[in-house]
Design an enzyme around this catalytic site. Sequence first.
Site, short mmCIF file in Angstrom:
data_model
loop_
_atom_site.label_atom_id
_atom_site.label_comp_id
_atom_site.label_asym_id
_atom_site.label_seq_id
_atom_site.Cartn_x
_atom_site.Cartn_y
_atom_site.Cartn_z
N ASP A 31 -128.95 -90.37 -42.62
CA ASP A 31 -128.58 -91.50 -41.55
C ASP A 31 -129.48 -92.46 -41.54
O ASP A 31 -130.84 -92.19 -41.29
CB ASP A 31 -128.44 -90.87 -40.02
CG ASP A 31 -127.56 -91.61 -39.44
OD1 ASP A 31 -126.24 -91.14 -39.08
OD2 ASP A 31 -127.89 -92.56 -38.72
N VAL A 96 -117.88 -95.24 -37.59
CA VAL A 96 -117.41 -95.16 -39.01
C VAL A 96 -116.26 -94.27 -39.51
O VAL A 96 -116.34 -93.17 -39.41
CB VAL A 96 -118.63 -94.87 -39.93
CG1 VAL A 96 -118.23 -94.94 -41.55
CG2 VAL A 96 -120.04 -95.62 -39.94
N HIS A 100 -117.11 -87.73 -41.51
CA HIS A 100 -118.41 -87.52 -41.96
C HIS A 100 -118.95 -86.37 -40.96
O HIS A 100 -119.05 -86.67 -39.85
CB HIS A 100 -119.58 -88.53 -42.16
CG HIS A 100 -119.43 -89.57 -40.79
ND1 HIS A 100 -118.42 -90.43 -40.64
CD2 HIS A 100 -120.38 -89.54 -39.71
CE1 HIS A 100 -118.68 -91.08 -39.58
NE2 HIS A 100 -119.60 -90.40 -38.89
N HIS A 102 -122.19 -84.82 -39.69
CA HIS A 102 -123.64 -85.06 -39.30
C HIS A 102 -124.37 -83.71 -39.30
O HIS A 102 -123.97 -82.42 -38.75
CB HIS A 102 -123.92 -85.39 -37.78
CG HIS A 102 -123.46 -86.82 -37.54
ND1 HIS A 102 -123.90 -87.96 -37.57
CD2 HIS A 102 -122.04 -87.17 -37.46
CE1 HIS A 102 -123.35 -88.92 -37.05
NE2 HIS A 102 -122.04 -88.56 -36.81
P1 AMP Z 1 -120.47 -91.82 -36.13
O1 AMP Z 1 -120.82 -92.47 -34.98
O2 AMP Z 1 -120.22 -90.30 -36.16
O3 AMP Z 1 -119.00 -92.50 -36.88
O4 AMP Z 1 -121.58 -91.91 -37.28
C1 AMP Z 1 -121.87 -93.05 -37.99
C2 AMP Z 1 -123.31 -92.84 -38.48
O5 AMP Z 1 -123.55 -93.48 -39.89
C3 AMP Z 1 -124.37 -93.32 -37.30
O6 AMP Z 1 -125.17 -92.29 -37.15
C4 AMP Z 1 -124.90 -94.45 -38.32
O7 AMP Z 1 -126.46 -94.57 -37.97
C5 AMP Z 1 -124.83 -94.03 -39.58
N1 AMP Z 1 -124.73 -95.26 -40.55
C6 AMP Z 1 -124.14 -96.42 -40.16
N2 AMP Z 1 -124.40 -97.26 -41.36
C7 AMP Z 1 -125.30 -96.67 -42.46
C8 AMP Z 1 -125.80 -96.62 -43.49
N3 AMP Z 1 -125.95 -97.92 -44.06
N4 AMP Z 1 -126.66 -95.64 -44.13
C9 AMP Z 1 -126.56 -94.61 -43.75
N5 AMP Z 1 -126.10 -94.10 -42.39
C10 AMP Z 1 -125.58 -95.06 -41.95
#
Ligand code: AMP
Length: 114
Positions: A31, A96, A100, A102
């Site tokens: 992340d 996003v 995914h 975590h």
């Molecule tokens: P969520 O809030 O569950 O949708 O998690 C999305 C996650 O994607 C967050 O923890 C962000 O920090 C992570 N994230 C966003 N952009 C990127 C990126 N380019 N590379 C890696 N992680 C990312």
Amino acid sequence: MPDKTLFEKIIDREIPADIVYEDAQCIAFRDINPQAPTHVLVVPRKPIPTLDDLTEEDAPLVGHLFLVAQRIAADEGLTGGYRTVFNCKADAQQTVFHIHLHVLGGRSFSWPPG
Ligand code: AMP
């Protein structure tokens, strides 16, 4: 064709990421804003927007994501335990819209989550 999700762009190597594992079904990368010493996202190649969009045919895929989480935890030495989280939609702060898992570890977590 709908726009690619951010995570599809990572899968297609259009955006860089620190990839720790990949196979035919999924990719796992660190992340960008880690919430624990280990914070890895396990992402299916199939762009499913939210948990609510899963269908019965996705059940083996979701099981696979958890087995990959188990493997990452072992690779990261998370012998004391770890937390896995799927955020679903606004109340869970999903940002996003490509599901995914975590995988968080390397510190102890409180419950209930914030
Ligand atoms: P969520 O809030 O569950 O949708 O998690 C999305 C996650 O994607 C967050 O923890 C962000 O920090 C992570 N994230 C966003 N952009 C990127 C990126 N380019 N590379 C890696 N992680 C990312």
